[in-house]
Design a protein around this motif. Structure first.
Motif, PDB file in Angstrom:
ATOM      1  N   ARG A 203       0.824  -1.208   0.000  1.00  0.00           N
ATOM      2  CA  ARG A 203       0.000   0.000   0.000  1.00  0.00           C
ATOM      3  C   ARG A 203       0.860   1.261   0.000  1.00  0.00           C
ATOM      4  NH1 ARG A 203      -4.250  -0.129   4.805  1.00  0.00           N
ATOM      5  NH2 ARG A 203      -2.371  -0.671   5.994  1.00  0.00           N
ATOM      6  N   SER A 204       0.406   2.251  -0.734  1.00  0.00           N
ATOM      7  CA  SER A 204       1.061   3.552  -0.644  1.00  0.00           C
ATOM      8  C   SER A 204       0.847   4.107   0.748  1.00  0.00           C
ATOM      9  CB  SER A 204       0.492   4.518  -1.681  1.00  0.00           C
ATOM     10  OG  SER A 204       0.834   4.117  -2.981  1.00  0.00           O
ATOM     11  N   MET A 205       1.893   4.689   1.309  1.00  0.00           N
ATOM     12  CA  MET A 205       1.806   5.309   2.623  1.00  0.00           C
ATOM     13  C   MET A 205       2.522   6.648   2.542  1.00  0.00           C
ATOM     14  SD  MET A 205       2.244   2.000   5.132  1.00  0.00           S
ATOM     15  CE  MET A 205       1.561   0.401   4.640  1.00  0.00           C
ATOM     16  N   ILE A 206       2.769   7.263   3.679  1.00  0.00           N
ATOM     17  CA  ILE A 206       3.311   8.610   3.640  1.00  0.00           C
ATOM     18  C   ILE A 206       4.286   8.813   4.789  1.00  0.00           C
ATOM     19  CG2 ILE A 206       1.502   9.683   5.064  1.00  0.00           C
ATOM     20  CD1 ILE A 206       1.542  11.972   2.879  1.00  0.00           C
ATOM     21  N   LYS A 207       5.334   9.557   4.534  1.00  0.00           N
ATOM     22  CA  LYS A 207       6.267   9.905   5.609  1.00  0.00           C
ATOM     23  C   LYS A 207       5.639  11.000   6.457  1.00  0.00           C
ATOM     24  CE  LYS A 207      10.688   8.396   3.870  1.00  0.00           C
ATOM     25  NZ  LYS A 207      12.078   8.744   3.574  1.00  0.00           N
ATOM     26  N   LEU A 208       5.600  10.740   7.746  1.00  0.00           N
ATOM     27  CA  LEU A 208       4.965  11.693   8.646  1.00  0.00           C
ATOM     28  C   LEU A 208       5.927  12.809   9.005  1.00  0.00           C
ATOM     29  CD1 LEU A 208       3.192   9.120  10.954  1.00  0.00           C
ATOM     30  CD2 LEU A 208       2.200  10.420   9.075  1.00  0.00           C
ATOM     31  N   GLU A 209       5.508  14.030   8.777  1.00  0.00           N
ATOM     32  CA  GLU A 209       6.309  15.198   9.109  1.00  0.00           C
ATOM     33  C   GLU A 209       5.709  15.883  10.340  1.00  0.00           C
ATOM     34  OE1 GLU A 209       9.024  15.751   7.613  1.00  0.00           O
ATOM     35  OE2 GLU A 209       8.804  14.486   5.830  1.00  0.00           O
ATOM     36  N   PRO A 210       6.514  16.593  11.102  1.00  0.00           N
ATOM     37  CA  PRO A 210       6.004  17.265  12.307  1.00  0.00           C
ATOM     38  C   PRO A 210       5.259  18.548  11.966  1.00  0.00           C
ATOM     39  CG  PRO A 210       8.333  17.718  12.041  1.00  0.00           C
ATOM     40  CD  PRO A 210       7.965  16.745  10.945  1.00  0.00           C
ATOM     41  N   HIS A 211       4.171  18.422  11.192  1.00  0.00           N
ATOM     42  CA  HIS A 211       3.409  19.615  10.852  1.00  0.00           C
ATOM     43  C   HIS A 211       1.912  19.305  10.908  1.00  0.00           C
ATOM     44  CE1 HIS A 211       4.352  18.029   6.558  1.00  0.00           C
ATOM     45  NE2 HIS A 211       3.274  17.459   7.001  1.00  0.00           N
ATOM     46  N   PHE A 376       5.392   1.081   5.811  1.00  0.00           N
ATOM     47  CA  PHE A 376       5.674   0.904   4.384  1.00  0.00           C
ATOM     48  C   PHE A 376       6.963   0.114   4.177  1.00  0.00           C
ATOM     49  CE2 PHE A 376       7.588   2.324   0.378  1.00  0.00           C
ATOM     50  CZ  PHE A 376       6.546   2.098  -0.508  1.00  0.00           C
ATOM     51  N   ALA A 377       8.027   0.498   4.879  1.00  0.00           N
ATOM     52  CA  ALA A 377       9.308  -0.199   4.731  1.00  0.00           C
ATOM     53  C   ALA A 377       9.178  -1.669   5.118  1.00  0.00           C
ATOM     54  CB  ALA A 377      10.375   0.495   5.583  1.00  0.00           C
ATOM     55  N   ARG A 378       8.386  -1.938   6.148  1.00  0.00           N
ATOM     56  CA  ARG A 378       8.172  -3.334   6.550  1.00  0.00           C
ATOM     57  C   ARG A 378       7.464  -4.114   5.441  1.00  0.00           C
ATOM     58  NH1 ARG A 378       4.789  -2.552  10.464  1.00  0.00           N
ATOM     59  NH2 ARG A 378       3.004  -2.957   9.093  1.00  0.00           N
ATOM     60  N   ASP A 379       6.452  -3.492   4.813  1.00  0.00           N
ATOM     61  CA  ASP A 379       5.728  -4.167   3.728  1.00  0.00           C
ATOM     62  C   ASP A 379       6.642  -4.435   2.537  1.00  0.00           C
ATOM     63  OD1 ASP A 379       3.511  -4.096   5.310  1.00  0.00           O
ATOM     64  OD2 ASP A 379       2.415  -2.618   4.110  1.00  0.00           O
ATOM     65  N   VAL A 380       7.498  -3.457   2.214  1.00  0.00           N
ATOM     66  CA  VAL A 380       8.436  -3.648   1.101  1.00  0.00           C
ATOM     67  C   VAL A 380       9.406  -4.782   1.427  1.00  0.00           C
ATOM     68  CG1 VAL A 380      10.317  -2.590  -0.216  1.00  0.00           C
ATOM     69  CG2 VAL A 380       8.250  -1.268   0.285  1.00  0.00           C
ATOM     70  N   GLU A 381       9.904  -4.794   2.646  1.00  0.00           N
ATOM     71  CA  GLU A 381      10.845  -5.843   3.036  1.00  0.00           C
ATOM     72  C   GLU A 381      10.199  -7.218   2.948  1.00  0.00           C
ATOM     73  OE1 GLU A 381      13.969  -6.863   6.647  1.00  0.00           O
ATOM     74  OE2 GLU A 381      12.280  -5.526   7.023  1.00  0.00           O
ATOM     75  N   GLN A 382       8.956  -7.332   3.407  1.00  0.00           N
ATOM     76  CA  GLN A 382       8.268  -8.615   3.351  1.00  0.00           C
ATOM     77  C   GLN A 382       8.016  -9.047   1.910  1.00  0.00           C
ATOM     78  OE1 GLN A 382       4.782  -7.969   5.770  1.00  0.00           O
ATOM     79  NE2 GLN A 382       5.881  -8.336   7.690  1.00  0.00           N
ATOM     80  N   ALA A 383       7.680  -8.080   1.048  1.00  0.00           N
ATOM     81  CA  ALA A 383       7.437  -8.413  -0.357  1.00  0.00           C
ATOM     82  C   ALA A 383       8.720  -8.843  -1.062  1.00  0.00           C
ATOM     83  CB  ALA A 383       6.819  -7.212  -1.073  1.00  0.00           C
ATOM     84  N   LEU A 384       9.827  -8.206  -0.680  1.00  0.00           N
ATOM     85  CA  LEU A 384      11.101  -8.494  -1.341  1.00  0.00           C
ATOM     86  C   LEU A 384      11.784  -9.719  -0.752  1.00  0.00           C
ATOM     87  CD1 LEU A 384      12.891  -7.252  -3.562  1.00  0.00           C
ATOM     88  CD2 LEU A 384      14.103  -6.018  -1.769  1.00  0.00           C
ATOM     89  N   ASP A 385      11.502 -10.005   0.507  1.00  0.00           N
ATOM     90  CA  ASP A 385      12.233 -11.048   1.223  1.00  0.00           C
ATOM     91  C   ASP A 385      11.572 -12.417   1.085  1.00  0.00           C
ATOM     92  OD1 ASP A 385      14.293 -12.023   2.785  1.00  0.00           O
ATOM     93  OD2 ASP A 385      13.162 -11.780   4.638  1.00  0.00           O
ATOM     94  N   ARG A 386      11.065 -12.704  -0.087  1.00  0.00           N
ATOM     95  CA  ARG A 386      10.514 -14.023  -0.360  1.00  0.00           C
ATOM     96  C   ARG A 386      11.594 -14.867  -1.018  1.00  0.00           C
ATOM     97  NH1 ARG A 386       4.338 -13.309  -1.714  1.00  0.00           N
ATOM     98  NH2 ARG A 386       3.923 -11.383  -0.610  1.00  0.00           N
ATOM     99  N   THR A 387      11.754 -16.082  -0.539  1.00  0.00           N
ATOM    100  CA  THR A 387      12.776 -16.942  -1.122  1.00  0.00           C
ATOM    101  C   THR A 387      12.446 -17.206  -2.583  1.00  0.00           C
ATOM    102  OG1 THR A 387      13.208 -17.994   0.980  1.00  0.00           O
ATOM    103  CG2 THR A 387      13.896 -19.187  -0.992  1.00  0.00           C
TER     104      THR A 387
END
Length: 396
Positions: A203-211, A376-387
Motif C-alpha cells: 500500500r502507498s503510505m506517507i512519511k509523517l512530518e512534524p506539521h 511501508f518499509a516493513r511491507d516492502v521488506e516482506q514483499a522483497l524477502d521471499r525466497t
C-alpha cells in the motif's frame, strides 16, 4: 541483495503522488541491499534535485537520464513505434534503454521496475528476479475512463488509449516474475483484467512530518488538491462542481483548487464555476490548507491507495470522500463517505465542528499507527524477502 531500481518518474522533489511513492520505495530498498538506481529526469528536474537524490541515497549508485524529447514531441509516432500509450513518451529515454541493455544478466539478484512507464524498459533476462511495482492496473483504469468520456471523439480517443494500454501491460507482464499492487481491489482488478495474480500488496503510505494544518471547522473555505493533468482527477472535480457549484455558492462557500499541471483550457473552465478559487501549484501546503473547514476528495476512478487522501489526513485536514478515494484504507479515515457528488458536498457543509474535529483526530491516529514510513518499509521488506530460486538454483 543486489537490487536494480528503474524509475521513469524522477522522485524529487516530492510534490506529486508518483514522486512520493517512488522516493519511499527507493528509501526502503536502500536499507535492504546494494542499490543501483536508473532514473529518468523530469523536464523540471534541476541539478540540485539530482544532488539531493544522490545525497539521500549515499553509498548507492544513482544514474540519471534525460527523456527523449524528440519522441515526446510526437506522441502518435511514439505510440506507433512502441505500442505504448502516448503519454508514456514523456518518460522514455533511449539512453536509459541502451544502458539497461549493456548490463550483465547476472549482476543483480532483483530488478524492480517502479511505475507503469518503467515497463518500457523491462527485460525478462536481466535478473534472477524481476518485479513490477504497479501504481495502476492500466487495463481497468483506461477502460473506466473510456466509459466516462464526454462526446464521441473523446470516447474513441480513450478507447484507443485503453487498447494501447492493455497491449503494453500484457507485453510487460510477460517479462515480469512478480507484480506488486497498491491495494486489495487492485489485486482483484489485475487478475480480472490480465489473469495474473499479484505477488504482494504494498500500500502507498506517507512519511509523517512534524506539521499540522491550521484548520477551522467553522470556516467557509473547502479545499480540493490533485494533479490536474491526470484525467481521473479532472473528471472527478468537474463531476463535483457540476453537481454542487450552486450549493456551494448559495451557502457562501468557496472551494480552493490546488494542484499543478493545469492547462489554459482547464483554468478557463474552472473560471466558469462561481465557487472556485483557483490556486494552482502551491509550494507550501500549510498555506493551501490554512483556515479550511475540510477537504473534498471526489474520485470515481483510479487505482489503489490515493496519496492525496493520505496527504490531507497526515496534515490533520478532515476529508469528505468517495469510496474510491479511500480504497485500501479504513473507512474511518474519512469524516464522511458518499459516491453521490451533491450528497458529498452537502454533508461536508452540514457536519458539526465536533464531527469534523473528531474525524481529523481519528484519521491522524490511523495514519500514524498504520500508514507511516515504518509500516511501508516493513511491507516492502516482506514483499522483497521471499525466497526465490532462479534457474541456476540460487536463492535470493
Amino acid at each position: 541483495m543486489r537490487i536494480l531500481a528503474v524509475v521513469s518518474f524522477f522522485p524529487l522533489p516530492e510534490n506529486h503522488g508518483d514522486a512520493l511513492r517512488r522516493m519511499m520505495l527507493l528509501d526502503a530498498l536502500a536499507l535492504m541491499g546494494k542499490l543501483h538506481v536508473l532514473a529518468v529526469l523530469r523536464d523540471s528536474t534541476t541539478p540540485e534535485d539530482v544532488v539531493a537524490l544522490r545525497s539521500r541515497l549515499e553509498g548507492h549508485l544513482v544514474e540519471v537520464f534525460r527523456p527523449d524529447r524528440s519522441r515526446n514531441l510526437d506522441k502518435l509516432m511514439f505510440a506507433l513505434r512502441t505500442g505504448a500509450p502516448p503519454w508514456m513518451g514523456r518518460q522514455w529515454s533511449a539512453e536509459l534503454d541502451a544502458r539497461i541493455k549493456s548490463l550483465s544478466s547476472d549482476t543483480y539478484d532483483a530488478a524492480l521496475w517502479i511505475g507503469e512507464p518503467s515497463g518500457l524498459y523491462a527485460r525478462g533476462d536481466l535478473a534472477a528476479r524481476s518485479l513490477w511495482d504497479k501504481s495502476n492496473v492500466l487495463s481497468a483504469s483506461t477502460r473506466a475512463s473510456a466509459r466516462e468520456a464526454r462526446g464521441t471523439l473523446r470516447y474513441f480517443e480513450r478507447l484507443a488509449n485503453f487498447r494501447l494500454s492493455r497491449a503494453f501491460e500484457m507485453r510487460t507482464l510477460a517479462n515480469i516474475d512478480e507484480v506488486w499492487v497498491t491495494s486489495g481491489p487492485e489485486a482483484d482488478r489485475l487478475e480480472q483484467e490480465t489473469g495474473r495474480q499479484a505477488s504482494a500488496v504494498v500500500r502507498s503510505m506517507i512519511k509523517l512530518e512534524p506539521h499540522r494544518a491550521n484548520t477551522n471547522s467553522s470556516s467557509r473555505d473547502l479545499v480540493w488538491m490533485s494533479t490536474l493533468s491526470y484525467q481521473p482527477n479532472w473528471t472527478g472535480l468537474l463531476r463535483l462542481l457540476d453537481a454542487a457549484d450552486d450549493l456551494l455558492v448559495s451557502r457562501g462557500y468557496t472551494l480552493r483548487v490546488v494542484g499543478g499541471g493545469a492547462s489554459a483550457a482547464q483554468i478557463e473552465k474552472l473560471s466558469t464555476y462561481r465557487s472556485v478559487k483557483f490556486l494552482g501549484f502551491v509550494e507550501d501546503l500549510a498555506e493551501a490548507f490554512d483556515g479550511v473547514r475540510c477537504a473534498l476528495v471526489p474520485v470515481w476512478s483510479g487505482a489503489g491507495v490515493k496519496l492525496k487522501t493520505l496527504t490531507f489526513t497526515s496534515w490533520g485536514v478532515p476529508i469528505a470522500a468517495t469510496s474510491t478515494a479511500i480504497e485500501g484504507l479504513p473507512a474511518e479515515i474519512a469524516a464522511y463517505v458518499s459516491d453521490d457528488a451533491r450528497d458529498l458536498v452537502l454533508n461536508a457543509l452540514t457536519m458539526t465542528s465536533e464531527e469534523l474535529d473528531n474525524a481529523a483526530v481519528r484519521a491522524s491516529a490511523i495514519v500514524e499507527s498504520e500508514l507511516g514510513y515504518e509500516s511501508f518499509a516493513r511491507d516492502v521488506e516482506q514483499a522483497l524477502d521471499r525466497t526465490y530460486v532462479d534457474e541456476r538454483g540460487r536463492e535470493s
